[in-house]
Design an enzyme around this catalytic site. Structure first.
Site, PDB file in Angstrom:
ATOM      1  N   GLN A  70       0.828  -1.211   0.000  1.00  0.00           N
ATOM      2  CA  GLN A  70       0.000   0.000   0.000  1.00  0.00           C
ATOM      3  C   GLN A  70       0.858   1.256   0.000  1.00  0.00           C
ATOM      4  OE1 GLN A  70      -3.363  -0.240   2.555  1.00  0.00           O
ATOM      5  NE2 GLN A  70      -4.047   1.835   2.154  1.00  0.00           N
ATOM      6  N   ASP A  71       1.536   1.555   1.103  1.00  0.00           N
ATOM      7  CA  ASP A  71       2.455   2.691   1.100  1.00  0.00           C
ATOM      8  C   ASP A  71       3.646   2.362   1.982  1.00  0.00           C
ATOM      9  OD1 ASP A  71       1.136   2.902   3.521  1.00  0.00           O
ATOM     10  OD2 ASP A  71       0.786   5.049   3.392  1.00  0.00           O
ATOM     11  N   PRO A  72       4.732   3.148   1.890  1.00  0.00           N
ATOM     12  CA  PRO A  72       5.963   2.801   2.600  1.00  0.00           C
ATOM     13  C   PRO A  72       5.802   2.859   4.119  1.00  0.00           C
ATOM     14  CG  PRO A  72       6.385   4.403   0.850  1.00  0.00           C
ATOM     15  CD  PRO A  72       4.902   4.326   1.021  1.00  0.00           C
ATOM     16  N   VAL A 131       1.613   3.542  -3.327  1.00  0.00           N
ATOM     17  CA  VAL A 131       2.048   4.912  -3.059  1.00  0.00           C
ATOM     18  C   VAL A 131       3.532   4.831  -2.716  1.00  0.00           C
ATOM     19  CG1 VAL A 131       1.744   6.916  -1.548  1.00  0.00           C
ATOM     20  CG2 VAL A 131      -0.245   5.564  -2.243  1.00  0.00           C
ATOM     21  N   GLY A 140       0.084   6.762   5.372  1.00  0.00           N
ATOM     22  CA  GLY A 140      -0.883   7.167   4.357  1.00  0.00           C
ATOM     23  C   GLY A 140      -0.897   8.638   4.027  1.00  0.00           C
TER      24      GLY A 140
END
Length: 241
Positions: A70-72, A131, A140
């Site tokens: 999803q995101d780092p 992302v 997020g």
């Protein structure tokens, strides 16, 4: 994030196929947003040269498997451009611990002493977050700023131009992003996210790692060695290290 900005460059095989997307207005807006956040004192992760590390590590024609994140990670020193991976010396995050547990249960491979997944990437596992940047302590923070369109384009390009890939879609977010994948051309494996909140609902026991290798063997391709060398033996010269 414009491709020519600073030291950030997209690996040539990827640039030839998806680099045009980085010239779109929404990516210029994303680049301006990142500059503004940095000017305001935000710490943006991963460091600029590592934002596209997943592409550097796994050129387009070498991709065999795609894992969508999803995101780092948003902690100090964690994110380095590969989803679920952290640099050696950084504590292994809980989701990755569950990934290791499933690999051990599935394939009998002992858990490594680090969370650095570059050896997988070098074998053809594209470790792609939806992302590609985040801010320290703000999970997020960079969602819906433009990255998703670019990484959707990456998935769509792989779906269209490659054949017989394995897509590992863990959790509802990854599964939604993977809806464009043609399952007559590619193998799609789905399970709950490996987070401690959901791993017990079906990620643990999914056997995705052996199923991936079974698929690769059927296609006459070498399987992924899901084991990782000990931290003392890691090669840290590649992208993201």
């Amino acid at each position: 994030m414009t491709e020519g900005e600073g030291r950030i460059q997209l690996e040539p095989s990827w640039k030839a196929r998806v680099g045009d997307w980085l010239l779109r207005p929404q990516m210029r807006e994303l680049s301006a947003f990142l500059r503004q956040r940095k000017a305001a004192g935000a710490r943006v992760f991963p460091p600029g040269p590592q934002i596209f590390a997943a592409f550097d590590a796994t050129p387009f024609e070498q991709v065999k498997v795609v894992i969508l994140g999803q995101d780092p990670y948003h902690g100090e020193g964690q994110a380095h451009g590969l989803c679920f991976s952290v640099l050696p010396g950084v504590p292994v995050p809980p989701s990755l611990l569950n990934i290791y547990k499933e690999i051990q249960d599935d394939l009998g491979i002992a858990r490594p002493d680090h969370g650095y997944l570059m050896p997988w990437a070098r074998q053809g596992v594209l470790l792609l977050n939806a992302v590609l940047t985040v801010e320290q302590g703000r999970a997020g923070a960079h969602q819906n700023k433009g990255w998703e369109g670019f990484t959707d384009h990456v998935v769509e390009t792989l779906n269209r131009e490659r054949e017989g890939l394995v897509f590992l879609l863990w959790g509802s977010y990854a599964q939604s992003k993977g809806k464009v994948i043609d399952q007559t051309r590619h193998r799609v494996l789905k399970a709950p996210h490996p987070s401690p909140l959901s791993a017990h609902r079906g990620f643990l026991g999914c056997q995705h790692f052996s199923k991936t290798n079974d698929h690769l063997r059927r296609r006459g391709l070498s399987p992924i060695d899901w084991s990782l060398p000990p931290r003392s033996a890691l090669d840290l010269t590649s992208a993201g290290a």
